[in-house]
Design a protein around this motif. Structure first.
Motif, PDB file in Angstrom:
ATOM      1  N   ASP A 279       0.831  -1.210   0.000  1.00  0.00           N
ATOM      2  CA  ASP A 279       0.000   0.000   0.000  1.00  0.00           C
ATOM      3  C   ASP A 279       0.865   1.260   0.000  1.00  0.00           C
ATOM      4  O   ASP A 279       0.417   2.324  -0.447  1.00  0.00           O
TER       5      ASP A 279
ATOM      6  N   THR B  15     -11.827  -2.898  -5.635  1.00  0.00           N
ATOM      7  CA  THR B  15     -11.815  -1.807  -4.663  1.00  0.00           C
ATOM      8  C   THR B  15     -12.916  -1.929  -3.628  1.00  0.00           C
ATOM      9  O   THR B  15     -12.960  -1.134  -2.687  1.00  0.00           O
ATOM     10  N   ALA B  16     -13.797  -2.906  -3.774  1.00  0.00           N
ATOM     11  CA  ALA B  16     -14.916  -3.089  -2.841  1.00  0.00           C
ATOM     12  C   ALA B  16     -15.345  -4.544  -2.880  1.00  0.00           C
ATOM     13  O   ALA B  16     -15.125  -5.244  -3.880  1.00  0.00           O
TER      14      ALA B  16
ATOM     15  N   ARG C 145     -21.435  -6.829   0.388  1.00  0.00           N
ATOM     16  CA  ARG C 145     -21.656  -5.433   0.782  1.00  0.00           C
ATOM     17  C   ARG C 145     -23.066  -5.263   1.359  1.00  0.00           C
ATOM     18  O   ARG C 145     -23.250  -4.595   2.379  1.00  0.00           O
TER      19      ARG C 145
ATOM     20  N   THR D 236      -9.210 -10.443   3.617  1.00  0.00           N
ATOM     21  CA  THR D 236      -9.021  -9.091   3.097  1.00  0.00           C
ATOM     22  C   THR D 236      -8.629  -9.066   1.629  1.00  0.00           C
ATOM     23  O   THR D 236      -8.748  -8.028   0.978  1.00  0.00           O
TER      24      THR D 236
ATOM     25  N   ALA E 289      -9.855  -5.256   2.826  1.00  0.00           N
ATOM     26  CA  ALA E 289      -8.642  -4.803   3.505  1.00  0.00           C
ATOM     27  C   ALA E 289      -8.927  -3.718   4.534  1.00  0.00           C
ATOM     28  O   ALA E 289      -8.250  -3.620   5.558  1.00  0.00           O
ATOM     29  N   GLY E 290      -9.930  -2.885   4.280  1.00  0.00           N
ATOM     30  CA  GLY E 290     -10.253  -1.813   5.216  1.00  0.00           C
ATOM     31  C   GLY E 290     -11.087  -2.248   6.391  1.00  0.00           C
ATOM     32  O   GLY E 290     -11.279  -1.469   7.334  1.00  0.00           O
ATOM     33  N   LEU E 291     -11.567  -3.488   6.389  1.00  0.00           N
ATOM     34  CA  LEU E 291     -12.391  -3.978   7.494  1.00  0.00           C
ATOM     35  C   LEU E 291     -11.586  -4.804   8.485  1.00  0.00           C
ATOM     36  O   LEU E 291     -11.895  -4.825   9.672  1.00  0.00           O
ATOM     37  N   ARG E 292     -10.535  -5.501   7.995  1.00  0.00           N
ATOM     38  CA  ARG E 292      -9.664  -6.333   8.829  1.00  0.00           C
ATOM     39  C   ARG E 292     -10.407  -7.535   9.393  1.00  0.00           C
ATOM     40  O   ARG E 292     -11.037  -7.459  10.441  1.00  0.00           O
TER      41      ARG E 292
ATOM     42  N   GLN F  21     -17.080  -7.075  11.307  1.00  0.00           N
ATOM     43  CA  GLN F  21     -16.062  -8.101  11.085  1.00  0.00           C
ATOM     44  C   GLN F  21     -16.631  -9.495  11.299  1.00  0.00           C
ATOM     45  O   GLN F  21     -16.394 -10.413  10.507  1.00  0.00           O
TER      46      GLN F  21
END
Length: 336
Positions: free
Chosen positions: A15, A32-33, A39, A201, A207-210, A237
């Motif tokens: 990153d 990217t999502a 979602r 991730t 990746a942004g949620l971990r 999570q």
């Protein structure tokens, strides 16, 4: 190299090489999502964020993971990303840890920062695992499968050959859900001396949620989790872990693994590489690699530098597997 500089090198990740507006070949995350159905699952839980996650939700997520791998809930420890699992490794009290390189650097960084003695087992190209290279007195052995950044998938027999009485084997399977059939996985094997880490991730673009988990013997997991704060994972999570372990989700990830395999084969041909990589990324060695990397960045393309991985140098680059259109843009940006 002085210790501080070594730790800084180990702390470098893709990153850092990426950036706004750049075509991203540096980060091994698909898209990217997350997929739309995932979602939607997460959005549906937003109204629950005013209360603490419950023990029943934790159990439900662990049960889903256990069912997915043919284990018991007691053999599952949920993590805020696989990286948290590496941060917990010093709690195992190793006297000498062996880390097989080139590989993801976070395990060595966590162990060294905690004062655990570490020996590097550096494999030479083509990075075939030789269990005899690992010191016999190492009571903790860590390696990736498939290995980041080499994209080598080690055979199951070679992994088992690393096992010894009094030794724990830690296998980082962060990218195995991107392998068709999950070939070589130890996740379904209830072995008392083996820990298997999984990440959600990468393939799932979280990746942004971990989110992730580790599989292992309950007594070993208890040592890992000792002293963790209450509510180590949040509601979203836990929902993500449960959702990604469901049969339909596993089928989705395997279909995506097939797409990745096809894209990887196309990318190997386009770059003139020999086939054989197994992960969703490729390792290249090019003349004057630092210049190539800088030129690509100037032309709008980010790739992962390779010299921060033990055993690799400045001429090594790691590229995430991408589709044909992105690969065409990469080739157009490649310096002469």
């Amino acid at each position: 190299m002085e210790l501080r500089s070594q730790l800084e090198q180990l702390g470098h990740h893709g990153d850092v090489d990426a950036g706004p507006g750049l075509l991203d070949f540096a980060v091994n995350v698909r898209g990217t999502a997350p997929p739309e159905w995932l979602r939607d699952r997460l959005v549906a839980r937003l109204d629950d964020l005013g209360r603490y996650p419950s023990a029943l939700e934790d159990l439900a997520a662990r049960t889903a993971v256990a069912t997915r791998h043919g284990r018991t809930p007691e053999e599952v420890l949920l993590l805020a990303g696989a990286a948290e699992g590496f941060a917990l490794l010093p709690r195992l009290g190793s006297r000498l840890a062996a880390v097989v390189h080139p590989s993801f650097t976070e395990p060595e960084l966590a162990l060294r920062e905690a004062g655990v003695p570490v020996v590097r087992v550096v494999l030479a190209a083509p990075y075939v695992l030789d269990p005899a290279l690992v010191p016999e007195d190492a009571d903790l052995v860590v390696l990736g499968n498939p290995t980041n950044p080499t994209s080598v998938l080690h055979p199951e027999a070679a992994l088992h050959a690393l096992r010894r009485p009094g030794r724990l084997l830690v296998v980082d399977e962060a990218f195995l859900d991107a392998v068709v059939g999950e070939t070589g996985s130890l996740a379904a094997q209830a072995l008392p001396d083996v820990l298997v880490l999984r990440s959600l991730t990468k393939t799932w673009a979280l990746a942004g949620l971990r989110a992730g988990y580790v599989l292992g013997a309950p007594e070993v997991l208890a040592r890992l989790s000792h002293g963790r704060p209450h509510w180590p994972l949040g509601t979203l999570q836990l929902e993500a872990v449960a959702a990604c372990a469901e049969p339909a989700a596993v089928a989705w990830s395997q279909a995506e693994a097939g797409v990745i395999a096809a894209e990887r084969e196309h990318m190997e041909r386009a770059l003139g590489l020999d086939p054989g990589a197994a992960g969703p990324f490729l390792l290249l060695r090019v003349p004057d690699g630092a210049r190539v990397r800088d030129a690509l960045r100037s032309n709008g393309v980010a790739v992962r530098r390779g010299d921060t991985f033990p055993g690799l140098g400045p001429d090594h680059l790691r590229l995430a597997v991408r589709g044909a259109a992105e690969v065409a843009a990469l080739l157009a940006a490649w310096p002469a």
